[in-house]
Scaffold this active site. Structure first.
Site, PDB file in Angstrom:
ATOM      1  N   ASP A 332       0.875  -1.178   0.000  1.00 29.19           N
ATOM      2  CA  ASP A 332       0.000   0.000   0.000  1.00 29.19           C
ATOM      3  C   ASP A 332       0.911   1.226   0.000  1.00 29.19           C
ATOM      4  O   ASP A 332       2.086   1.136   0.383  1.00 29.19           O
ATOM      5  CB  ASP A 332      -0.886  -0.029   1.243  1.00 29.19           C
ATOM      6  CG  ASP A 332      -1.650   1.265   1.424  1.00 29.19           C
ATOM      7  OD1 ASP A 332      -2.286   1.720   0.458  1.00 29.19           O
ATOM      8  OD2 ASP A 332      -1.586   1.836   2.532  1.00 29.19           O
ATOM      9  N   ASP A 531      -1.869  -0.579   6.032  1.00 27.54           N
ATOM     10  CA  ASP A 531      -2.093  -0.032   7.376  1.00 27.54           C
ATOM     11  C   ASP A 531      -3.536   0.375   7.644  1.00 27.54           C
ATOM     12  O   ASP A 531      -3.911   0.587   8.799  1.00 27.54           O
ATOM     13  CB  ASP A 531      -1.204   1.193   7.589  1.00 27.54           C
ATOM     14  CG  ASP A 531      -1.686   2.391   6.775  1.00 27.54           C
ATOM     15  OD1 ASP A 531      -1.838   2.259   5.541  1.00 27.54           O
ATOM     16  OD2 ASP A 531      -1.927   3.455   7.373  1.00 27.54           O
ATOM     17  N   ASP A 535      -7.353  -1.532   3.519  1.00 27.02           N
ATOM     18  CA  ASP A 535      -6.408  -2.582   3.133  1.00 27.02           C
ATOM     19  C   ASP A 535      -6.808  -3.949   3.678  1.00 27.02           C
ATOM     20  O   ASP A 535      -6.273  -4.971   3.231  1.00 27.02           O
ATOM     21  CB  ASP A 535      -5.001  -2.250   3.641  1.00 27.02           C
ATOM     22  CG  ASP A 535      -4.450  -0.976   3.033  1.00 27.02           C
ATOM     23  OD1 ASP A 535      -4.619  -0.794   1.809  1.00 27.02           O
ATOM     24  OD2 ASP A 535      -3.863  -0.166   3.769  1.00 27.02           O
TER      25      ASP A 535
END
Length: 634
Positions: A332, A531, A535
């Site tokens: 990410d 995080d 996600d």
């Protein structure tokens, strides 16, 4: 929704209580086992009583599971084999060996149950975040509060400042800045106006919105995220499925051979009942998978301990074993490769009377009244430069665009380029703005008396260790990609700087899941690190999910298999090396344990060993395997 929350709460409480009971039983069994061992040297009879209590307390749950599997599903599992092996060892006087087997097995089961309880708890927290009611808006300006499950497509809703968007829809009136970090992971609020799409779970900023519903609550983005996480948790990883199949074959094979040993020696070879039973018990002891079991657990626990000292938390041995086999790692962007906080990168004066420091002073003085993340970044930058802020008057927020205020009689306006007319921005200024935007930066303009006098650029800062981490991972033969909900321009800029060659931007949570599945099909085993709440579905869908533990959300950390406690990306190459070393040691241990068990079984058939020799050989191999696994503690 209430039923869903209650179901998950009930499930969480039941699993949590079960885990506590299993853990307490395992620890009590271990204590009784230790006391019995000390007493066995001088007081054999009391020690047998303690061993029996240890067997009953520690082995009750697993033995019950094994018997239930046998009676209800006609399946013989490893629980049943452990029960028989322990009883077999006790029947010929080896209480300690059987008790140790029960203790290790009970403890591992308790840890698995406790981990499951934590995951169930945080999924419940995510469900509880969803709003229960919405404001139904009528054409005559009437407002009616209704439950979101009653909302229909085409209805209009009023979204007040600071409220969560209840369902997916499109704005038909009003403008505001929305925090979509729960959906896209993007830390910067996004300006929204008429005809823009909005998704459930996004937090509305300072403006009021009228939106038209495009999806019911059941089909909303937020609800799909919950469903994806639930589905991923219910599916077993391939390695676990293979292990369960092998377990059944192994158990059946050992039981079949145990019966065969007694039948052949007693009926065909005409041994006495005692001799045949004795050889059968020796076989059951030496064929016990104790050495094979400890060939994995000490290595796993040692590797976990080694990882924890470096700030890495493994929730179980499966991700620790799997991460070394990962072919690709998906990152990410916001909060993972970057810090997720805007910083000022450029300040340009467009007025001879104002230098960059004065531009910053004026901008920070005005933004000091605002709670917007961009405003906070500008104020923070000014304080780091030890700039004393000025008092302001007539402060006004221009929703979705910027702010304005008066300083010592002069009116200033501060905001994004869209706040100003095209003729207010010169050709040179427009060219500079485009250059900054091409670098993934957010541009803020300062206006005085109708003209632009200053330009401030901000950008999310890249983690200092990100570039080296990506380089190290590439050296280990791991393919790196970026999956982000952010704009493609920003994503590509960050990817180029850290050395990532493959980037997928503007992805919604379910699109990230689809991309994970495509990567698995192309490369093989996939790991994902993120995080945010957005996600979590991708973390669950990946073979190994990793979460940032410092600033990561609760649901991301509980969904993930591995947590980087200190948000230190440098630990990623370390844990891949650790995993690969652990897998080598486990293979060594298993081969050694299997070879020695086969040798002991053959020696037993040839009557070359007696029970004490078999126990010494079996337990000696167990000790060597444990010591080999403990090498990872260094």
């Amino acid at each position: 929704m209430n039923k869903l929350v209650n179901d998950h709460l009930s499930s969480y409480k039941f699993i949590k209580n079960s885990g506590k009971i299993e853990l307490l039983a395992a620890l009590c069994a271990g204590v009784l086992l230790c006391i019995g061992w000390f007493l066995s040297m001088a007081y054999p009879t009391p020690s047998v009583i303690l061993f029996c209590m240890s067997y009953m307390i520690g082995g009750y749950i697993k033995a019950k599971e094994g018997i239930d599997q046998l009676l209800k599903e006609r399946v013989i599992d490893v629980n049943f084999l452990m029960f028989l092996a322990a009883i077999g060892a006790a029947s010929i006087g080896y209480w300690l060996e059987g008790g140790l087997l029960i203790f290790i097995f009970a403890l591992s089961g308790a840890m698995e149950t406790i981990t499951l309880a934590k995951s169930e708890r945080d999924l419940t927290k995510l469900i509880q975040m969803k709003p229960q009611f919405a404001h139904l808006y009528y054409s005559d300006d009437r407002i009616e509060n209704i439950r979101i499950k009653k909302i229909k497509i085409g209805q209009k809703l009023l979204i007040k400042p600071g409220e969560l968007i209840p369902v997916d829809g499109v704005i038909i009136k009003g403008s505001s800045d929305l925090n979509e970090s729960m959906i896209t992971g993007e830390s910067m609020p996004v300006d929204k106006k008429a005809k823009d799409l909005v998704f459930s779970g996004a937090m509305n900023g300072a403006g009021s919105l009228i939106m038209e519903v495009t999806a019911t609550a059941e089909n909303s983005m937020f609800n799909r995220m919950i469903q994806l996480i639930e589905q991923s948790k219910q599916s077993l990883p391939p390695s676990q499925q293979k292990l369960e199949k092998l377990e059944r074959y192994y158990v059946k094979g050992v039981l079949l051979l145990t019966a065969s040993v007694f039948s052949v020696t007693y009926w065909l070879l005409d041994w006495s009942f005692f001799s045949a039973f004795y050889r059968t018990m020796v076989f059951l002891v030496v064929a016990s998978p104790c050495a094979i079991v400890v060939s994995i657990m000490p290595a796993l626990l040692s590797a976990m301990s080694s990882g924890s000292r470096k700030g890495v938390l493994f929730k179980s041995g499966i991700p620790l074993e799997s991460i070394g086999q990962a072919k690709v790692i998906a990152f990410d962007k916001t909060g993972t490769l970057t810090y997720g906080e805007a910083i000022v990168t450029d300040i340009k004066s467009c007025d001879r009377e104002l230098d960059s420091q004065k531009i910053l002073k004026i901008a920070a003085s005005i933004e000091n009244r605002s709670e917007h993340p961009i405003a906070k970044a500008i104020v923070k930058h000014a304080r780091e430069k030890n700039i004393v802020l000025q008092s302001i008057h007539d402060f006004k927020s221009i929703v979705g665009h910027g702010v304005e205020a008066t300083i010592q009689g002069t009116k200033w306006k501060l905001g994004k380029p869209g706040l100003f007319h095209a003729d207010q921005i010169t050709h040179a200024q427009s060219k500079w703005i485009k250059q900054l935007n091409s670098k993934g930066k957010t541009v803020i303009l300062l206006e005085k008396n109708g003209g632009i006098v200053g330009i401030i650029a901000l950008r999310d800062s890249i983690r200092s260790e990100a570039i080296k981490t990506i380089a190290d991972l590439k050296q280990l033969g791991v393919h790196i990609v970026m999956l982000t909900g952010d704009h493609s321009i920003t994503a590509n800029v960050i990817a180029n700087e850290v050395g990532i060659d493959q980037t997928y931007a503007q992805l919604l949570p379910d699109e990230k899941v689809n991309r994970i599945q495509a990567l698995r099909h192309k490369y093989g085993r996939v790991a994902m690190i993120g995080d945010g709440v957005n996600d979590a579905p991708a973390l669950s869908a990946a073979d190994i999910g990793l979460a940032m533990g410092g600033k990561g959300t609760d649901i991301a950390m509980e969904t993930a298999d591995i947590i980087l406690i200190k948000d230190d990306l440098r630990r990623l190459p370390d844990i891949i090396r650790l995993s690969r070393k652990m897998n080598r040691i486990i293979r060594q241990n298993i081969l050694f344990a299997v070879f020695l068990i086969i040798m002991l079984i053959c020696a037993n058939f040839l009557q070359l060993i007696n029970l004490p020799t078999g126990v010494v050989g079996h337990e000696g191999s167990t000790l060597l395997v444990i010591l080999n696994g403990l090498r990872l503690l260094r």
